[in-house]
Design a protein around this motif. Structure first.
Motif, PDB file in Angstrom:
ATOM      1  N   PHE B 130      -0.361   4.285  -1.340  1.00  0.00           N
ATOM      2  CA  PHE B 130      -0.266   2.899  -1.804  1.00  0.00           C
ATOM      3  C   PHE B 130       1.005   2.613  -2.596  1.00  0.00           C
ATOM      4  N   PRO B 131       1.374   3.471  -3.559  1.00  0.00           N
ATOM      5  CA  PRO B 131       2.630   3.183  -4.273  1.00  0.00           C
ATOM      6  C   PRO B 131       3.830   3.144  -3.335  1.00  0.00           C
ATOM      7  N   TYR B 132       3.821   3.999  -2.315  1.00  0.00           N
ATOM      8  CA  TYR B 132       4.958   3.977  -1.388  1.00  0.00           C
ATOM      9  C   TYR B 132       4.994   2.667  -0.613  1.00  0.00           C
ATOM     10  N   LEU B 134       4.162  -0.063  -1.721  1.00  0.00           N
ATOM     11  CA  LEU B 134       4.680  -1.096  -2.620  1.00  0.00           C
ATOM     12  C   LEU B 134       6.194  -1.035  -2.760  1.00  0.00           C
ATOM     13  N   ILE B 135       6.761   0.185  -2.738  1.00  0.00           N
ATOM     14  CA  ILE B 135       8.202   0.255  -2.986  1.00  0.00           C
ATOM     15  C   ILE B 135       9.036   0.219  -1.712  1.00  0.00           C
ATOM     16  N   PRO B 137       9.339  -1.965   0.783  1.00  0.00           N
ATOM     17  CA  PRO B 137      10.137  -3.176   1.057  1.00  0.00           C
ATOM     18  C   PRO B 137      11.399  -3.262   0.208  1.00  0.00           C
ATOM     19  N   ALA B 138      11.266  -2.931  -1.084  1.00  0.00           N
ATOM     20  CA  ALA B 138      12.436  -2.985  -1.964  1.00  0.00           C
ATOM     21  C   ALA B 138      13.499  -2.001  -1.486  1.00  0.00           C
ATOM     22  N   TYR B 139      13.064  -0.812  -1.078  1.00  0.00           N
ATOM     23  CA  TYR B 139      14.033   0.191  -0.644  1.00  0.00           C
ATOM     24  C   TYR B 139      14.709  -0.192   0.662  1.00  0.00           C
ATOM     25  N   MET B 141      15.333  -3.175   1.655  1.00  0.00           N
ATOM     26  CA  MET B 141      16.319  -4.200   1.329  1.00  0.00           C
ATOM     27  C   MET B 141      17.553  -3.572   0.687  1.00  0.00           C
ATOM     28  N   MET B 142      17.328  -2.603  -0.193  1.00  0.00           N
ATOM     29  CA  MET B 142      18.461  -1.956  -0.850  1.00  0.00           C
ATOM     30  C   MET B 142      19.262  -1.115   0.129  1.00  0.00           C
TER      31      MET B 142
END
Lengths: 283, 436
Positions: B130-132, B134-135, B137-139, B141-142
């Motif tokens: 689950f935490p992955y 969540l992160i 999409p941000a990664y 984009m980066m």
């Protein structure tokens, strides 16, 4: 005894006097440039420099000219499109990521947090040429989505840190008791924690929204046609050419940006004060 | 009874890892069919991608094309960089695959539950991953907007990409560290670099220290309890932050104009009415020194509210009895400020202060919008007030662009900023990494 009291009185008086003198002087230094810029928007005739004089002829014609003679309206719409999409996507991404970093202990968490900190220091500018080449390859020159993506990506590292810091201030007992009640990952996030960080989300939204209004460098570099540029790039053309200064038009255009943004800013001011300090302390 | 509890070797970890040299087989061995198929599928997809696109992309990265016009060196470089990222991701997956084969085999041996059905595997991925989720999409984009462009810039610094070599008409070639040696040893670039670099450092230190001290002073002064109209002043002091900076910088740029600007035509004559003050016209835009002074002052104006707001809220959180106790111990106002107030402020705000310094180091708008880096020239196309970042901009966007040189300078300053701030962060323990 009497003398001591008297000297204490004078020293209080002096400290009060200097305090107010400082505050009033600072206020004047702040207001003066803003006032002479703003007042130029209402002056008729062709002025070339901002100045404080109240003998001018007052008029609203500059605002009219702004929309009839220049592409200001189009620029404003362009900026609104870029700003809104940047705001929505960026806030969504950093809220999710900030929550993950605050609440879960996963493999690579610590390392990637440090990575965020490091990458945050690389100026966006660093990759200007690369952006240009990418835009060429993707046919993305003059495209809002590309510019918007660059704003979003550039804001992620620092703002994820701030978001994580704010999530950290929400007590973890809340999640634990919700978990005991049988709430799943998503429900804990969406229904329990998210409503509590609304102030920070509002702040982040405002910053993401303000970014495109203030950015000059990327917008100027990637948007090439006059009808595609953002309002900052457009306004600069009014004032950058010494032979063809449209100072009063610049001032009128500036007012139409600064006033709504300042109002939003002061509406949310309480929120970001708390957001800033809590994000800073908890790191 | 005791015999049944004896751990018996159900699966051999070494065997599982060995099978996983072909991803998926080790998972089949562990009786996780669904996972095995997925892993095998990913591997096949990667091999297919390598044959169709990847192999060429990697060789292209070495040659950067061989036929002008037909081969576009830049696009080849981008394709190669993309392929490198894909390979790195696959290698990470490959390591994960072997690690997974081993841990699942160990679970069998310890008789811990193992997910063998598709449904339970997917649920497990959701639960632990689950935490992955969540992160990611941000990664993504980066990766697209930071990591990938930075990699391309890194490569560019070692090529001869400039206005003589514009693809597709010309090819770009690798030239090793020549750009860097040019900066260090070619006199025209070295002089420009040293001059711009030293001004960048002076600018960063002066402007940031000014805005931080002004912010702290204002906060401390306005925080005194007797002051009336706090809210009114509070709004005014925030105005420089609330109004978009590009507007105020452009206004200041007009105000500081040598002949018609308000500073020379209004403010200085007004100040001259005061006793003992006699100031002549100042060449704000044409003399390097005065331009620099103006820029630092304006940045102080622009930057102090942020520090002021932050410091005010820190001051309000310092408990009053701390001061009372200090008073009883005989500490005077200055001592109380030095021993209580300042340390408190720095403890909370140190990370912010550091980001203010790095921010000004890269403060492009201030320099560019005020006087376009001018006046004058210090060589290499840079003006007297150009800082590194605005020089890079000029190198990239000028009429005879020096892309690879700009990339090399970018690399130098990024390394510098990152290493300096990492050292400072560590020294001040600004971000408590134990907690992170």
């Amino acid at each position: 005894m009497k003398n001591k009291l008297k000297s204490q009185k004078t020293s209080t008086f002096l400290s009060h006097f200097f305090t107010y003198a400082f505050m009033i002087a600072l206020s004047i230094i702040i207001i003066y440039p803003l006032l002479i810029t703003a007042s130029s928007a209402f002056k008729s005739g062709n002025i070339t420099a901002f100045s404080l004089d109240f003998n001018a002829d007052w008029t609203l014609a500059n605002f009219q000219r702004l929309f009839s003679e220049t592409l200001y309206g189009t620029w404003y719409m362009n900026t609104l499109i870029v700003a809104t999409s940047t705001m929505v996507v960026q806030v969504a991404l950093i809220t999710l990521a900030g929550y993950a970093y605050s609440r879960y202990n996963f493999m690579g968490r610590k390392k990637s947090l440090i990575f965020f900190l490091v990458i945050q220091m690389v100026p966006t500018m660093a990759a200007l040429t690369a952006f240009y080449v990418m835009a060429l390859l993707l046919g993305a020159l003059d495209q809002f989505w590309f510019l918007s993506m660059l704003y979003i990506g550039g804001g992620i590292p620092m703002n994820t840190w701030l978001m994580k810091g704010y999530f950290d201030t929400v007590p973890k007992e809340l999640d634990e008791s919700a978990k005991l009640d049988g709430a799943g990952h998503f429900r804990i996030f969406w229904q329990i924690i998210l409503p509590l960080v609304r102030p920070m989300i509002a702040v982040q939204a405002l910053w993401a929204f303000m970014g495109p209004f203030g950015d000059f460098m990327l917008a100027r570099f990637l948007l090439r046609s006059p009808e595609k540029i953002t309002v900052a790039v457009g306004l600069q053309t009014f004032i950058s050419n010494p032979q063809n200064q449209k100072v009063s038009l610049f001032a009128a255009g500036a007012i139409l940006i600064a006033v709504p943004i300042s109002i939003l800013f002061f509406m949310l001011q309480k929120n970001f004060v708390s957001g800033l300090t809590s994000g800073g302390t908890k790191g | 009874m005791s015999k049944e509890n004896q751990p018996k070797k159900l699966k051999d970890e070494k065997k599982a890892m060995l099978y996983s040299i072909i991803p998926g087989i080790g998972q089949f061995y562990n009786e996780q069919k669904f996972k095995g198929f997925v892993f095998l599928g990913i591997t096949l997809a990667f091999i297919y991608e390598m044959i169709v696109f990847g192999a060429n992309a990697i060789t292209g990265l070495f040659t950067l094309g061989s036929v002008p016009v037909e081969d576009h060196s830049l696009f080849i470089m981008i394709g190669g960089t993309l392929q490198l990222i894909i390979i790195v991701i696959f290698l990470a997956f490959y390591a994960l695959n072997i690690y997974d084969a081993k841990t699942v085999a160990t679970r069998w041996n310890k008789q811990l539950p193992v997910n063998t059905t598709a449904k339970s595997v997917l649920y497990n991925v959701y639960d632990n991953g689950f935490p992955y989720l969540l992160i990611v999409p941000a990664y993504l984009m980066m990766a697209f907007t930071i990591i990938f462009p930075v990699l391309v810039t890194l490569f560019m610094a070692f090529t001869n990409y400039d206005f003589y070599h514009i693809p597709p008409a010309n090819l770009i070639d690798w030239i090793g560290i020549k750009n860097f040696t040019n900066i260090l040893f070619l006199s025209s670039y070295r002089d420009a670099f040293t001059s711009v670099f030293s001004w960048t450092i002076i600018w960063t230190l002066c402007a940031t220290t000014l805005q931080i001290s002004l912010g702290i002073i204002t906060a401390v002064i306005t925080n005194q309890s007797f002051i009336k109209g706090k809210r009114f002043f509070g709004v005014i002091f925030l105005l420089p932050w609330a109004v978009p900076a590009f507007i105020t910088i452009l206004s200041f740029s007009n105000m500081f104009n040598d002949s018609i600007g308000a500073i020379n035509t209004q403010v200085i004559p007004l100040l001259n009415h005061l006793p003992f003050i006699e100031i002549g016209q100042v060449a704000w835009k044409t003399q390097a020194l005065w331009s620099k002074v103006a820029i630092v002052l304006i940045q102080g104006w622009l930057g102090f509210p942020y520090i002021y707001v932050m410091t005010t809220s820190i001051l309000q959180s310092i408990p009053e009895d701390l001061y009372e106790a200090a008073k009883i111990d005989g500490a005077n106002a200055i001592q109380r400020f030095k021993e209580i107030t300042l340390p408190m402020i720095f403890m909370v705000a140190a990370p912010t202060f550091i980001t203010q310094y790095t921010g000004n180091f890269n403060n492009f708008s201030m320099i560019y919008l005020f006087n376009n880096g001018g006046p004058g020239s210090v060589g290499g196309g840079a003006g007297a007030t150009d800082i590194l970042i605005s020089w890079i901009y000029k190198l990239t966007t000028g009429t005879s662009p020096q892309y690879s040189m700009a990339a090399a300078i970018t690399l130098i300053i990024s390394t510098l900023v990152i290493s300096v701030s990492l050292i400072v962060f560590r020294k001040t323990k600004a971000f408590n990494m134990e907690d992170a």
